[in-house]
Scaffold this motif. Structure first.
Motif, PDB file in Angstrom:
ATOM      1  N   ARG B 206       0.791  -1.221   0.000  1.00 51.59           N
ATOM      2  CA  ARG B 206       0.000   0.000   0.000  1.00 51.59           C
ATOM      3  C   ARG B 206       0.827   1.276   0.000  1.00 51.59           C
ATOM      4  NH1 ARG B 206      -5.232   0.161   3.655  1.00 51.59           N
ATOM      5  NH2 ARG B 206      -3.606   0.573   5.180  1.00 51.59           N
ATOM      6  N   THR B 231       0.551  -7.263  -1.872  1.00 57.60           N
ATOM      7  CA  THR B 231      -0.097  -7.588  -0.598  1.00 57.60           C
ATOM      8  C   THR B 231      -1.603  -7.696  -0.834  1.00 57.60           C
ATOM      9  OG1 THR B 231      -0.308  -5.263  -0.026  1.00 57.60           O
ATOM     10  CG2 THR B 231       1.674  -6.404   0.749  1.00 57.60           C
ATOM     11  N   ARG B 232      -2.289  -8.172   0.163  1.00 55.46           N
ATOM     12  CA  ARG B 232      -3.721  -8.402   0.036  1.00 55.46           C
ATOM     13  C   ARG B 232      -4.513  -7.154  -0.360  1.00 55.46           C
ATOM     14  NH1 ARG B 232      -8.156  -7.598   2.649  1.00 55.46           N
ATOM     15  NH2 ARG B 232      -9.885  -8.978   2.143  1.00 55.46           N
ATOM     16  N   TRP B 246      -1.101 -12.095  -5.434  1.00 53.57           N
ATOM     17  CA  TRP B 246      -1.332 -11.907  -3.986  1.00 53.57           C
ATOM     18  C   TRP B 246      -0.516 -12.911  -3.170  1.00 53.57           C
ATOM     19  CZ3 TRP B 246      -7.210 -12.056  -2.378  1.00 53.57           C
ATOM     20  CH2 TRP B 246      -7.345 -12.116  -1.002  1.00 53.57           C
ATOM     21  N   ILE B 247       0.286 -12.381  -2.262  1.00 55.31           N
ATOM     22  CA  ILE B 247       1.181 -13.232  -1.471  1.00 55.31           C
ATOM     23  C   ILE B 247       0.787 -13.169   0.007  1.00 55.31           C
ATOM     24  CG2 ILE B 247       3.581 -13.453  -0.664  1.00 55.31           C
ATOM     25  CD1 ILE B 247       4.328 -12.394  -3.537  1.00 55.31           C
ATOM     26  N   GLY B 248       0.718 -14.321   0.643  1.00 56.67           N
ATOM     27  CA  GLY B 248       0.434 -14.349   2.072  1.00 56.67           C
ATOM     28  C   GLY B 248      -0.480 -15.482   2.455  1.00 56.67           C
ATOM     29  N   LEU B 249      -0.985 -15.407   3.656  1.00 54.40           N
ATOM     30  CA  LEU B 249      -1.811 -16.461   4.228  1.00 54.40           C
ATOM     31  C   LEU B 249      -2.987 -16.824   3.329  1.00 54.40           C
ATOM     32  CD1 LEU B 249      -2.469 -18.166   6.810  1.00 54.40           C
ATOM     33  CD2 LEU B 249      -3.874 -16.248   7.545  1.00 54.40           C
ATOM     34  N   THR B 250      -3.683 -15.806   2.843  1.00 57.04           N
ATOM     35  CA  THR B 250      -4.849 -16.066   2.011  1.00 57.04           C
ATOM     36  C   THR B 250      -4.529 -15.922   0.525  1.00 57.04           C
ATOM     37  OG1 THR B 250      -5.491 -13.806   2.579  1.00 57.04           O
ATOM     38  CG2 THR B 250      -6.651 -15.570   3.697  1.00 57.04           C
ATOM     39  N   GLY B 263       7.213  -0.860  -0.032  1.00 54.84           N
ATOM     40  CA  GLY B 263       6.000  -0.252   0.540  1.00 54.84           C
ATOM     41  C   GLY B 263       5.074  -1.290   1.139  1.00 54.84           C
ATOM     42  N   SER B 265       4.225  -3.311   4.731  1.00 60.22           N
ATOM     43  CA  SER B 265       4.502  -3.161   6.169  1.00 60.22           C
ATOM     44  C   SER B 265       5.042  -4.445   6.784  1.00 60.22           C
ATOM     45  CB  SER B 265       3.246  -2.698   6.913  1.00 60.22           C
ATOM     46  OG  SER B 265       2.219  -3.674   6.809  1.00 60.22           O
ATOM     47  N   GLN B 269       0.279 -11.900   8.411  1.00 55.80           N
ATOM     48  CA  GLN B 269      -0.395 -12.667   7.351  1.00 55.80           C
ATOM     49  C   GLN B 269       0.328 -12.526   6.019  1.00 55.80           C
ATOM     50  OE1 GLN B 269      -2.048 -10.274   9.100  1.00 55.80           O
ATOM     51  NE2 GLN B 269      -3.595 -11.291  10.339  1.00 55.80           N
ATOM     52  N   HIS B 270       1.122 -11.471   5.878  1.00 51.38           N
ATOM     53  CA  HIS B 270       1.935 -11.363   4.667  1.00 51.38           C
ATOM     54  C   HIS B 270       3.210 -12.185   4.831  1.00 51.38           C
ATOM     55  CE1 HIS B 270       3.344  -9.824   0.885  1.00 51.38           C
ATOM     56  NE2 HIS B 270       4.524  -9.633   1.453  1.00 51.38           N
ATOM     57  N   ASN B 284      11.136   0.731   2.644  1.00 53.29           N
ATOM     58  CA  ASN B 284       9.989   1.288   3.371  1.00 53.29           C
ATOM     59  C   ASN B 284      10.407   2.604   3.986  1.00 53.29           C
ATOM     60  OD1 ASN B 284       7.839   1.704   5.404  1.00 53.29           O
ATOM     61  ND2 ASN B 284       7.238  -0.377   4.791  1.00 53.29           N
ATOM     62  N   ASP B 302      11.834   6.733   0.661  1.00 54.25           N
ATOM     63  CA  ASP B 302      10.604   6.880  -0.115  1.00 54.25           C
ATOM     64  C   ASP B 302      10.729   6.043  -1.393  1.00 54.25           C
ATOM     65  OD1 ASP B 302       8.482   7.645  -1.692  1.00 54.25           O
ATOM     66  OD2 ASP B 302       8.670   9.784  -1.216  1.00 54.25           O
ATOM     67  N   LEU B 303       9.792   5.136  -1.575  1.00 55.00           N
ATOM     68  CA  LEU B 303       9.876   4.247  -2.736  1.00 55.00           C
ATOM     69  C   LEU B 303       9.902   5.028  -4.045  1.00 55.00           C
ATOM     70  CD1 LEU B 303       7.035   3.456  -4.556  1.00 55.00           C
ATOM     71  CD2 LEU B 303       6.337   2.757  -2.279  1.00 55.00           C
TER      72      LEU B 303
HETATM   73  C1  LIG Z   1      -7.211 -13.352   8.140  1.00 58.40           C
HETATM   74  C2  LIG Z   1      -6.344 -12.388   7.390  1.00 58.40           C
HETATM   75  C3  LIG Z   1      -5.691 -12.819   6.257  1.00 58.40           C
HETATM   76  C4  LIG Z   1      -4.845 -11.958   5.572  1.00 58.40           C
HETATM   77  N1  LIG Z   1      -4.164 -12.421   4.482  1.00 58.40           N
HETATM   78  C5  LIG Z   1      -3.246 -11.621   3.889  1.00 58.40           C
HETATM   79  C6  LIG Z   1      -2.443 -12.089   2.801  1.00 58.40           C
HETATM   80  O1  LIG Z   1      -2.573 -13.221   2.342  1.00 58.40           O
HETATM   81  N2  LIG Z   1      -1.523 -11.247   2.278  1.00 58.40           N
HETATM   82  C7  LIG Z   1      -1.332  -9.978   2.735  1.00 58.40           C
HETATM   83  O2  LIG Z   1      -0.457  -9.264   2.208  1.00 58.40           O
HETATM   84  N3  LIG Z   1      -2.103  -9.494   3.728  1.00 58.40           N
HETATM   85  C8  LIG Z   1      -3.051 -10.283   4.318  1.00 58.40           C
HETATM   86  N4  LIG Z   1      -3.814  -9.772   5.318  1.00 58.40           N
HETATM   87  C9  LIG Z   1      -3.745  -8.332   5.605  1.00 58.40           C
HETATM   88  C10 LIG Z   1      -2.573  -7.943   6.470  1.00 58.40           C
HETATM   89  O3  LIG Z   1      -2.949  -8.039   7.813  1.00 58.40           O
HETATM   90  C11 LIG Z   1      -2.160  -6.479   6.192  1.00 58.40           C
HETATM   91  O4  LIG Z   1      -3.271  -5.658   6.362  1.00 58.40           O
HETATM   92  C12 LIG Z   1      -1.594  -6.261   4.793  1.00 58.40           C
HETATM   93  O5  LIG Z   1      -0.590  -7.198   4.504  1.00 58.40           O
HETATM   94  C13 LIG Z   1      -1.025  -4.876   4.688  1.00 58.40           C
HETATM   95  O6  LIG Z   1      -0.639  -4.620   3.365  1.00 58.40           O
HETATM   96  P1  LIG Z   1       0.449  -3.517   3.051  1.00 58.40           P
HETATM   97  O7  LIG Z   1       1.721  -3.894   3.703  1.00 58.40           O
HETATM   98  O8  LIG Z   1       0.451  -3.341   1.587  1.00 58.40           O
HETATM   99  O9  LIG Z   1      -0.202  -2.192   3.639  1.00 58.40           O
HETATM  100  P2  LIG Z   1       0.125  -1.362   4.945  1.00 58.40           P
HETATM  101  O10 LIG Z   1       0.132  -2.206   6.144  1.00 58.40           O
HETATM  102  O11 LIG Z   1      -0.753  -0.191   4.908  1.00 58.40           O
HETATM  103  O12 LIG Z   1       1.626  -0.909   4.726  1.00 58.40           O
HETATM  104  C14 LIG Z   1       2.055   0.003   3.769  1.00 58.40           C
HETATM  105  C15 LIG Z   1       3.516   0.270   4.036  1.00 58.40           C
HETATM  106  O13 LIG Z   1       4.021   1.125   3.048  1.00 58.40           O
HETATM  107  C16 LIG Z   1       4.892   2.049   3.636  1.00 58.40           C
HETATM  108  N5  LIG Z   1       4.915   3.220   2.773  1.00 58.40           N
HETATM  109  C17 LIG Z   1       3.923   4.107   2.546  1.00 58.40           C
HETATM  110  N6  LIG Z   1       4.295   5.027   1.652  1.00 58.40           N
HETATM  111  C18 LIG Z   1       5.574   4.731   1.301  1.00 58.40           C
HETATM  112  C19 LIG Z   1       6.510   5.305   0.416  1.00 58.40           C
HETATM  113  N7  LIG Z   1       6.223   6.408  -0.300  1.00 58.40           N
HETATM  114  N8  LIG Z   1       7.718   4.738   0.307  1.00 58.40           N
HETATM  115  C20 LIG Z   1       8.032   3.621   1.024  1.00 58.40           C
HETATM  116  N9  LIG Z   1       7.177   3.039   1.866  1.00 58.40           N
HETATM  117  C21 LIG Z   1       5.961   3.580   2.008  1.00 58.40           C
HETATM  118  C22 LIG Z   1       4.325   2.304   4.998  1.00 58.40           C
HETATM  119  O14 LIG Z   1       5.349   2.761   5.881  1.00 58.40           O
HETATM  120  C23 LIG Z   1       3.781   0.931   5.375  1.00 58.40           C
HETATM  121  O15 LIG Z   1       4.765   0.183   6.100  1.00 58.40           O
HETATM  122  C24 LIG Z   1      -4.680 -10.626   6.016  1.00 58.40           C
HETATM  123  C25 LIG Z   1      -5.368 -10.200   7.139  1.00 58.40           C
HETATM  124  C26 LIG Z   1      -6.197 -11.052   7.829  1.00 58.40           C
HETATM  125  C27 LIG Z   1      -6.890 -10.553   9.045  1.00 58.40           C
END
Ligand SMILES: Cc1cc2nc3c(=O)[nH]c(=O)nc-3n(C[C@H](O)[C@H](O)[C@H](O)COP(=O)(O)OP(=O)(O)OC[C@H]3O[C@@H](n4cnc5c(N)ncnc54)[C@H](O)[C@@H]3O)c2cc1C
Lengths: 263, 316
Positions: B206, B231-232, B246-250, B263, B265, B269-270, B284, B302-303
């Motif tokens: 994200r 990510t999810r 999509w990579i991770g648990l689900t 980018g 976190s 689950q990831h 990140n 910053d990515l």
């Molecule tokens: C039952 C269950 C199953 C799930 N299964 C999965 C799964 O299979 N796969 C999965 O991925 N998730 C899964 N999730 C969701 C998981 O919990 C997280 O919500 C998800 O992985 C977060 O995705 P993210 O890292 O892209 O987003 P975020 O957690 O929002 O992280 C975004 C990151 O980007 C960084 N960032 C923002 N802007 C910039 C920038 N300009 N430059 C550099 N860095 C930046 C931030 O610092 C932050 O660390 C599941 C959740 C549940 C409850």
């Protein structure tokens, strides 16, 4: 003749995986004292049940199998909009395995007079085994559709979209049917202050295993957890810094060259 | 100790050889038998592949093909009655878990899914399984037999040296009426990518502000000869990429030599999806992002500045 829709939904008060910590020396996780929360997908199941009731009428009964603290999962289900709450419990609850839970849910299903639709999370946040819903349907000998991402009611049947790895299968199943649902089916509402207040005042019905036709000793675990441990994955943890992005990028290239990953 | 009689079920034909191999590693005594069971409608070459993997017998169930869980479990109930197995193995796919659960419920058997390792101790089964959303491994013991186990894709064992010869046996199963009816089957968008087999992956989370910025990530992936993962939220919520990324648990569990998380976190689950990557690079802007604890090379930044620089350096 309009029959009222009877919807059951199973909710689990499971270990909060984001808060569990492994013992540094042994890598083991002590689950007995771990913080718990309502399983994520179960909230989706409750939300979907409530939406179906809002559209078609009927009742939503939330059922949890667990210890005294599992009342919290019922409270959350009531706050989202469930009408009734049932706690199936006994002293030995913490020893119950997936089989025991599925049998107790099937027992509660029968004791409560059956349901048209019974929703279960596709996997619980802690265990994520995906077995309880199909196992319960198997016990009861009724239809089930797993991994449902969309459901509509057509008469006394459901049309459900089953999300598989490479395809989506649209399935029709007559009532009664068990559905397992994942996160993608909806976004659970955030209960209002009033809904939370009302939910905390509502009493849950409490059932013991014999109330649902099961002798306590028939629930002894057949899958026994010996240990839960976090595997240690050594990572180099090298911080790459530099005056410019390009300098950092060159640093990574050197590192990946040393790893034999880039020419 | 009575001999093992292990049934490997072809719910997902591609996984059958691995189920057979694991079966042979568990039933390693000369008196043990591994039987591959082909569900109705499974392509014929599955029998040869099961044999090559070491199955002692292959049984082809003869009945109209069906995806109805009741029809499939009824056929397997008959297999359990006639072949009297000590252990039934299926793949831990969505359908595989459904079949394992339903069959276990029908016959009141012990069952587990997400199994990553399996051995016997005395007459008991000892298994490792993903636990706590994949964050941990649970070791579990099963005394009662038969048991139904769903093995996580990728779980395998070396092929035994001799493949016992013999033809596949046809077994007619009594038809039962289905409880569900398939109305339509739609292929998922994307679906071509097999990210679980990729050697290099650049995963975006994200941290990406908008879909229009995806080419930035794709360019880096190209420069590294990598596939794009996500990510999810990017697949399930935003729909910027199809589910096969999509990579991770689900999503998918991947095993690349190089994993670049941009980018992302690093939620538990990831992490379960990328844990077995050999070398992990994380980009990140938050120095406290959990992904850094899983990284070999950490880039705080910053990515939008780092990624173009990486692309440039790795393209030359
Ligand atoms: C039952 C269950 C199953 C799930 N299964 C999965 C799964 O299979 N796969 C999965 O991925 N998730 C899964 N999730 C969701 C998981 O919990 C997280 O919500 C998800 O992985 C977060 O995705 P993210 O890292 O892209 O987003 P975020 O957690 O929002 O992280 C975004 C990151 O980007 C960084 N960032 C923002 N802007 C910039 C920038 N300009 N430059 C550099 N860095 C930046 C931030 O610092 C932050 O660390 C599941 C959740 C549940 C409850």
């Amino acid at each position: 003749m309009a029959e009222t829709l009877r919807i059951g939904v199973a909710v689990k008060h499971g270990v909060d995986v984001t808060l569990t910590r492994a013992d540094r020396a042994t890598g083991r996780v002590d689950l007995a004292g771990a913080p718990r929360k309502t399983s994520d997908f179960d909230k989706n199941a409750v939300e979907e049940a409530v939406r179906l009731r809002e559209k078609h009428g009927g009742t939503v009964t939330a059922i949890t199998v667990g210890g005294p603290a599992a009342r919290e999962a019922l409270r959350e289900a009531l706050a989202i909009g469930a009408d009734e709450a049932v706690l199936v419990t006994a002293e030995s609850w913490s020893t119950w395995d997936t089989r025991a839970v599925a049998r107790l849910l099937a027992g509660a299903y029968r004791t409560l007079g059956g349901f048209d639709l019974f929703l279960v999370g596709e996997g619980s946040t802690d265990h994520f085994g995906g077995l309880v819903g199909p196992r319960m349907a198997g016990e009861l000998g009724i239809a089930e559709v797993a991994s449902v991402r969309k459901v509509t009611i057509e008469g006394r049947a459901v049309l459900a979209e089953k999300d598989l790895e490479k395809e989506v299968e649209v399935v029709r199943a007559k009532f009664p049917v068990v559905l397992t649902v994942g996160q993608e089916i909806n976004t659970p509402r955030l209960p209002t202050f009033m809904a939370n207040l009302k939910a905390s005042k509502k009493e849950a019905k409490v059932l013991a295993p014999p109330d649902v036709g099961l002798a306590p000793d028939s629930l002894a675990p057949v899958v026994v957890v010996e240990k839960v441990a976090v595997p240690e994955i050594p990572r180099k943890q090298v911080a790459l810094a530099g005056a410019s992005a390009e300098e950092i990028a060159k640093g990574l290239r050197e590192a990946l060259r040393a790893e034999g990953l880039v020419p | 100790m009575s001999p093992e009689r292990i049934v490997a079920v072809s719910e997902e034909p591609a996984l059958l050889p691995d189920l057979v191999r694991v079966g042979r590693s568990v039933g390693a005594d000369p008196s043990d038998r591994v039987v591959a069971v082909l569900l109705p409608g499974v392509p014929g070459d599955a029998a040869d592949r099961a044999r090559a993997a070491g199955a002692h017998e292959v049984h082809r169930l003869v009945a109209p093909a069906s995806t109805d869980p009741h029809v499939l479990t009824s056929a397997l109930e008959e297999v359990v009655r006639t072949l009297a197995p000590t252990l039934i193995l299926v793949g831990s796919t969505k359908r595989g878990r459904e079949l394992a659960g339903r069959l276990a419920g029908r016959l009141d058997l012990p069952a587990a899914s997400g199994v990553t390792a399996l051995r016997t101790e005395g007459g008991a089964l000892l298994l490792d399984r993903e636990a706590l959303s994949g964050n941990a491994v649970a070791t579990e013991r099963i005394e009662r037999r038969p048991a139904v186990l769903a093995l996580l894709p990728g779980t395998t064992a070396p092929s035994p040296s001799v493949a016992p010869p013999g033809p596949a046996e046809d077994r007619t199963v009594a038809p039962v009426p289905p409880l569900t009816e398939t109305v339509e089957v739609r292929a998922k968008a994307g679906g071509q990518l097999e990210i679980e087999k990729a050697d290099r992956i650049v995963t975006i989370g994200r941290g990406l502000r908008k879909k229009e910025d995806l080419p930035l990530i794709e360019a880096l992936a190209r420069a590294l000869g990598a596939e794009v993962g996500c990510t999810r939220p990017l697949a399930a919520d935003a729909g910027w990429l199809s589910d096969d990324h999509w990579i991770g648990l689900t999503g998918h569990r991947v095993h690349p030599k190089l994993y670049v998380a941009v980018g992302v976190s690093g939620a538990v689950q990831h992490q379960v999806g990328m844990r077995s990557a050999q070398v992990v690079v994380a980009v990140n802007k938050d120095p406290n992002a959990p992904i850094f604890a899983q990284a070999d090379y950490r880039i705080v930044g910053d990515l939008y500045q780092i990624v173009p620089a990486l692309t440039k350096v790795f393209s030359t």
